[in-house]
Enzyme design. Structure first.
Site, PDB file in Angstrom:
ATOM      1  N   SER A   1     -11.111  -7.911   3.391  1.00 15.81           N
ATOM      2  CA  SER A   1     -11.664  -9.239   3.666  1.00 15.81           C
ATOM      3  C   SER A   1     -11.313  -9.790   5.044  1.00 15.81           C
ATOM      4  O   SER A   1     -11.844 -10.811   5.457  1.00 15.81           O
ATOM      5  CB  SER A   1     -11.198 -10.225   2.587  1.00 15.81           C
ATOM      6  OG  SER A   1     -11.560  -9.725   1.321  1.00 15.81           O
TER       7      SER A   1
ATOM      8  N   SER B   1       0.850  -1.189   0.000  1.00 16.33           N
ATOM      9  CA  SER B   1       0.000   0.000   0.000  1.00 16.33           C
ATOM     10  C   SER B   1       0.891   1.246   0.000  1.00 16.33           C
ATOM     11  O   SER B   1       2.110   1.156   0.139  1.00 16.33           O
ATOM     12  CB  SER B   1      -0.869   0.006   1.258  1.00 16.33           C
ATOM     13  OG  SER B   1      -0.024   0.119   2.404  1.00 16.33           O
TER      14      SER B   1
ATOM     15  N   THR C   1      -5.336  -6.682   7.656  1.00 11.40           N
ATOM     16  CA  THR C   1      -5.590  -6.534   9.093  1.00 11.40           C
ATOM     17  C   THR C   1      -5.327  -7.820   9.878  1.00 11.40           C
ATOM     18  O   THR C   1      -4.710  -7.785  10.947  1.00 11.40           O
ATOM     19  CB  THR C   1      -7.034  -6.032   9.333  1.00 11.40           C
ATOM     20  OG1 THR C   1      -7.177  -4.763   8.675  1.00 11.40           O
ATOM     21  CG2 THR C   1      -7.327  -5.851  10.816  1.00 11.40           C
TER      22      THR C   1
ATOM     23  N   ILE D   1      -5.953  -9.423   2.068  1.00 16.80           N
ATOM     24  CA  ILE D   1      -5.870  -9.581   3.518  1.00 16.80           C
ATOM     25  C   ILE D   1      -4.708  -8.737   4.045  1.00 16.80           C
ATOM     26  O   ILE D   1      -3.564  -8.884   3.602  1.00 16.80           O
ATOM     27  CB  ILE D   1      -5.634 -11.065   3.914  1.00 16.80           C
ATOM     28  CG1 ILE D   1      -6.806 -11.948   3.462  1.00 16.80           C
ATOM     29  CG2 ILE D   1      -5.385 -11.199   5.425  1.00 16.80           C
ATOM     30  CD1 ILE D   1      -8.099 -11.794   4.242  1.00 16.80           C
TER      31      ILE D   1
ATOM     32  N   ASP E   1      -1.116  -1.772  -4.117  1.00 13.60           N
ATOM     33  CA  ASP E   1      -2.479  -1.757  -3.583  1.00 13.60           C
ATOM     34  C   ASP E   1      -2.937  -0.306  -3.430  1.00 13.60           C
ATOM     35  O   ASP E   1      -2.256   0.504  -2.802  1.00 13.60           O
ATOM     36  CB  ASP E   1      -2.469  -2.465  -2.212  1.00 13.60           C
ATOM     37  CG  ASP E   1      -3.856  -2.711  -1.652  1.00 13.60           C
ATOM     38  OD1 ASP E   1      -4.810  -2.780  -2.452  1.00 13.60           O
ATOM     39  OD2 ASP E   1      -3.982  -2.837  -0.423  1.00 13.60           O
ATOM     40  N   HIS E   2      -4.069   0.043  -4.009  1.00 15.23           N
ATOM     41  CA  HIS E   2      -4.650   1.391  -3.906  1.00 15.23           C
ATOM     42  C   HIS E   2      -3.713   2.507  -4.363  1.00 15.23           C
ATOM     43  O   HIS E   2      -3.490   3.477  -3.649  1.00 15.23           O
ATOM     44  CB  HIS E   2      -5.124   1.684  -2.478  1.00 15.23           C
ATOM     45  CG  HIS E   2      -6.340   0.909  -2.102  1.00 15.23           C
ATOM     46  ND1 HIS E   2      -7.597   1.204  -2.597  1.00 15.23           N
ATOM     47  CD2 HIS E   2      -6.488  -0.160  -1.301  1.00 15.23           C
ATOM     48  CE1 HIS E   2      -8.468   0.329  -2.093  1.00 15.23           C
ATOM     49  NE2 HIS E   2      -7.815  -0.518  -1.323  1.00 15.23           N
TER      50      HIS E   2
ATOM     51  N   HIS F   1     -11.800  -6.505  -1.520  1.00 14.39           N
ATOM     52  CA  HIS F   1     -10.949  -5.777  -0.565  1.00 14.39           C
ATOM     53  C   HIS F   1     -11.559  -5.871   0.827  1.00 14.39           C
ATOM     54  O   HIS F   1     -12.733  -6.185   0.993  1.00 14.39           O
ATOM     55  CB  HIS F   1     -10.855  -4.298  -0.970  1.00 14.39           C
ATOM     56  CG  HIS F   1      -9.916  -4.042  -2.102  1.00 14.39           C
ATOM     57  ND1 HIS F   1      -8.791  -3.265  -1.978  1.00 14.39           N
ATOM     58  CD2 HIS F   1      -9.931  -4.470  -3.388  1.00 14.39           C
ATOM     59  CE1 HIS F   1      -8.155  -3.228  -3.136  1.00 14.39           C
ATOM     60  NE2 HIS F   1      -8.840  -3.949  -4.012  1.00 14.39           N
TER      61      HIS F   1
ATOM     62  N   HIS G   1     -12.222  -1.740   5.023  1.00 19.85           N
ATOM     63  CA  HIS G   1     -10.831  -1.852   5.457  1.00 19.85           C
ATOM     64  C   HIS G   1     -10.746  -1.703   6.977  1.00 19.85           C
ATOM     65  O   HIS G   1     -11.546  -0.999   7.575  1.00 19.85           O
ATOM     66  CB  HIS G   1      -9.983  -0.761   4.796  1.00 19.85           C
ATOM     67  CG  HIS G   1      -9.856  -0.927   3.317  1.00 19.85           C
ATOM     68  ND1 HIS G   1     -10.262   0.031   2.431  1.00 19.85           N
ATOM     69  CD2 HIS G   1      -9.377  -1.950   2.570  1.00 19.85           C
ATOM     70  CE1 HIS G   1     -10.022  -0.390   1.197  1.00 19.85           C
ATOM     71  NE2 HIS G   1      -9.492  -1.591   1.260  1.00 19.85           N
ATOM     72  N   GLY G   2      -9.757  -2.357   7.580  1.00 24.85           N
ATOM     73  CA  GLY G   2      -9.557  -2.236   9.024  1.00 24.85           C
ATOM     74  C   GLY G   2     -10.361  -3.273   9.793  1.00 24.85           C
ATOM     75  O   GLY G   2     -10.851  -4.254   9.235  1.00 24.85           O
TER      76      GLY G   2
END
EC number: 4.1.2.13
Length: 284
Positions: free
Chosen positions: A210, A50, A233, A231, A82-83, A208, A180-181
């Site tokens: 997940s 990220s 978090t 994945i 990612d992003h 996303h 997310h999170g």
């Protein structure tokens, strides 16, 4: 073996009706954990970075670690941005050697998202790099990107069809109820929407946010066309909890290897479990 484009992995996933795990990397130990898990499960794997990871570790370090892992691997390994939120950032990652990038124009009006995605695709196609785009906002926070729940909206199936028609993008991240999170409760995914989108776009779908989604729900999403599952978090939770346990047991411990070694092992176990849930075990 060299890093492979994500498209190569998702094409096989489509044929076999499973999903490939995309696991976020932040440091050497997590890169090692992802590779150890993939090797143990004989599974293809996507390492992804990220903006926060790139800021923390540096783009060259991230690439070098992932590239070294791939060169030692007996399983296929991809390195994915990612992003990515700008054309420039995607170009930096392509230049340094990433095999895949995500251009996230989901906050833009539809036509602007299409134009930005096509700009990235023009360069990526010429360099053999695969491209993921996003339509609809996925709630929660991932590093510097925050989407309030009130601003998160589900992907419109017709917009998804139009978007893919106008871009020919390799894979599409959609919003169907993940975030997310860490979740406050159990997320409820809109499977009917997912099924409709998958039927209209005819390309691999990406899920996303997940971590925290029940295994059965993830497997149902895979049965309906999801081929890449992100994945982050869950890895952080396992990693930091293991570090904490070592320090709580011995507050005088100063050897980073004795703190980070068990964390790496804990991350490996979580990633192995996810690979099995996604159905990619033994698919290398």
């Amino acid at each position: 073996m060299p890093l492979v484009p994500v498209t190569e992995l998702l094409k096989k996933a489509e044929e076999g009706k499973y999903a490939v795990g995309a696991f976020n990397v932040n440091n050497m130990e997590i890169v090692q954990a992802i590779l150890a898990a993939a090797e143990a499960e004989k599974a293809p794997v996507i390492m992804q970075a990220s903006q926060g990871a790139i800021k923390y570790a540096g783009i060259e370090y991230i690439f070098t670690l992932a590239n070294l892992a791939a060169s030692q691997a007996t399983v296929p390994v991809a390195l994915h941005l990612d992003h990515g939120t700008s054309f420039e950032q995607c170009m930096k990652c392509i230049r340094v050697g990433f095999s895949s990038v995500m251009i996230d124009g989901s906050k833009l009006p539809l036509e602007e998202n299409i134009a930005l995605t096509n700009r990235v695709l023009d360069v990526a196609r010429a360099t053999g790099v695969s491209v993921e785009a996003e339509l609809g906002k996925i709630g929660g926070t991932e590093d510097d990107i925050h989407v309030d729940e009130k601003d998160a909206f589900f992907t419109d199936p017709e917009e998804a069809r139009y978007f893919v028609e106008k871009t020919g993008v390799d894979s599409l991240a959609i919003a169907i109820g993940t975030a997310h999170g860490q979740y406050k409760g159990v997320p409820k995914l809109d499977f009917a929407r997912l099924e409709k989108i998958a039927g209209l776009v005819n390309i691999p779908i990406v899920l996303h946010g997940s971590s925290g989604v029940p295994d059965e729900a993830v497997q149902q999403a895979i049965s309906l066309g999801v081929r890449k599952v992100n994945i982050d978090t869950n890895i952080r939770e396992a990693f930091v909890y293991a570090c904490r346990q070592v320090i709580e047991k011995d507050a005088k411990e100063i050897d980073p290897r004795k703190v980070l070694g068990p964390a790496r092992e804990a991350a490996t176990q979580v990633i192995r479990e996810k690979i099995r849930v996604f159905g990619s075990s033994g698919k290398a």
